[in-house]
Enzyme design. Structure first.
Site, mmCIF file in Angstrom:
data_model
loop_
_atom_site.group_PDB
_atom_site.id
_atom_site.type_symbol
_atom_site.label_atom_id
_atom_site.label_comp_id
_atom_site.label_asym_id
_atom_site.label_seq_id
_atom_site.Cartn_x
_atom_site.Cartn_y
_atom_site.Cartn_z
ATOM 1 N N THR A 1 0.812 -1.229 0.000
ATOM 2 C CA THR A 1 0.000 0.000 0.000
ATOM 3 C C THR A 1 0.840 1.271 0.000
ATOM 4 O O THR A 1 0.279 2.369 0.010
ATOM 5 C CB THR A 1 -0.886 0.050 1.260
ATOM 6 O OG1 THR A 1 -0.023 -0.001 2.407
ATOM 7 C CG2 THR A 1 -1.864 -1.106 1.306
ATOM 8 N N LYS A 2 2.155 1.169 0.021
ATOM 9 C CA LYS A 2 2.986 2.359 0.180
ATOM 10 C C LYS A 2 3.239 3.042 -1.174
ATOM 11 O O LYS A 2 2.868 2.518 -2.221
ATOM 12 C CB LYS A 2 4.294 1.997 0.898
ATOM 13 C CG LYS A 2 4.058 1.350 2.277
ATOM 14 C CD LYS A 2 3.541 2.332 3.325
ATOM 15 C CE LYS A 2 2.841 1.694 4.504
ATOM 16 N NZ LYS A 2 3.688 1.075 5.513
#
Ligand SMILES: *Cc1c(COP(=O)(O)O)cnc(C)c1O
Length: 385
Positions: free
Chosen positions: A182-183
């Site tokens: 998710t980064k």
């Protein structure tokens, strides 16, 4: 039923697929030449001397504290408004995470609280750069220098970010980045530690692969040899070439992906500017913004529903959101071990109880953004008090 908009999605294109395929066909599937070139390219991008690729930011934080010599009964200062990883790595080494509060405007660690929390046992500070902006890292470094303690930056949210023109990664003693799915840059799972210090870099390199004194890939190439020595009981934290292949391409695309998140953030800011029921976090003048999170906070007294119900209503409208974070000090483990009470950190509790993180990622379409805006503003109108 309209399609569900997930809270987060990775942005994987044909170039990532091609590079990963090349890695697979090359037969170097674990740590090899692609990890080396990713380390070189990433550390250059953040103007750091050494880049040590690891299989998660959590592993990186653990390695960093180990390299700095954090031991049982030392104290390490962390913000309470953060992810599990920031404090659990302190516990891995038997040390005590000493929690401090954050600032209401941008949810960054409070430098004055850090200063007050320093004791003769303090060994390190782990400031978190929350949401994609930098915390007041210069002041924290000053406080740390004065007390002779080290700074390990949790930069899981903050690539690419610079503070007064200097990239995050070139400021504290060791900076730990995350490439989780998710980064803002992803390798599936992965991370990178960046430091100027040759000794710590060497220790982290050794400890990330069993405490062995040579890089594994050198042992099996022409210039290498079969011989190795175990210097310490190390860990298994190395990154694979498959992951690095994704990272190399994602790094090239970082600017393009950031531009998309910036445009989403601009649309959100404009759309919520006239909505009295929500506030957005303040943009820091000292820092650029990676736009990893877009947090809104519901203002007290404006709505007839609470934050949790607001999230349920968003879900009913097909919108995935999250909350960053449930403060560490109210989780059973830390609460019971150290006797924390919720009111010990009132700002973090207030941030937590009113926050909602909206979707913000480069794969979002214009229509997705419009739907999120409409849902938030629509709910505020519908449940206006
Ligand atoms: C995601 C995250 C981490 C951990 O990253 P991993 O690569 O998943 O280990 C650490 N700190 C913060 C603040 C995070 O959001």
């Amino acid at each position: 039923m309209t399609e569900f908009i997930p809270f987060a999605l990775p942005d994987i294109g044909d170039a990532e697929v091609a590079e990963v395929t090349d890695a697979l066909r090359s037969n170097w599937i674990t740590t090899g030449p692609r990890v080396k070139s990713f380390e070189t390219a990433f550390s250059a991008a953040v103007q750091g001397k050494h880049g040590i690729a690891v299989n998660s930011c959590t592993a990186g934080l653990h390695l960093a504290l180990e390299a700095l010599g954090v031991r049982a009964d030392d104290e390490v200062i962390v913000p309470t408004l953060t992810f599990a990883a920031t404090a659990e790595v302190v516990r891995y080494l038997g040390a005590k995470p000493v929690m401090v509060d954050v600032l209401p405007a941008d949810h960054q660690i409070d430098p004055a609280a850090v200063e007050r929390a320093i004791t003769p046992r303090t060994r390190a500070i782990i400031p978190v750069h929350f949401g994609g902006q930098a915390c007041d890292i210069r002041r924290i470094v000053d406080v740390a220098r004065a007390a002779n303690v080290r700074v390990v930056e949790d930069a899981a949210h903050s690539f690419p970010v610079s503070v007064d023109g200097r990239p995050i990664g070139s400021i504290g003693d060791i900076t730990c980045f995350s490439f989780y799915a998710t980064k803002t840059l992803t390798t599936g799972e992965g991370g990178m530690n960046v430091t100027e210090n040759d000794e710590w870099a060497e220790r982290m390199r050794i400890m990330c692969l069993h405490g062995i004194s040579k890089d594994a890939w050198k042992r099996y190439t022409a210039e290498g040899s079969w011989y190795y020595e175990i210097m310490a009981p190390g860990y298994k934290y190395n990154m694979t070439d498959i992951a690095a292949a994704m990272g190399i391409v994602q790094l090239r695309r970082a600017g393009e992906m950031l531009a998309k998140r910036e445009s989403i953030a601009r649309r959100y800011c404009a759309a919520f500017a006239g909505n009295d029921a929500v506030e957005t976090l303040v943009d820091s003048p000292r820092s650029t913004h990676a736009r990893h999170l877009f947090v809104i906070k519901l203002r007290d007294g404006h709505l007839s529903i609470d934050r949790n119900r607001f999230i349920d209503e968003l879900k009913l409208r097909g919108i995935g959101v999250s909350v960053h974070f449930i403060p560490l000090h109210i989780h059973p483990y830390y609460r019971d071990l150290y006797g924390y009470k919720p009111e010990d950190f009132p700002v973090a509790m207030d941030c937590f109880s009113r926050s909602i993180s909206l979707p913000i990622y480069s794969k979002m379409t214009d229509d997705d953004v419009a739907r999120v805006v409409e849902a938030v503003n629509g709910l505020c109108a519908k449940f206006k008090r």
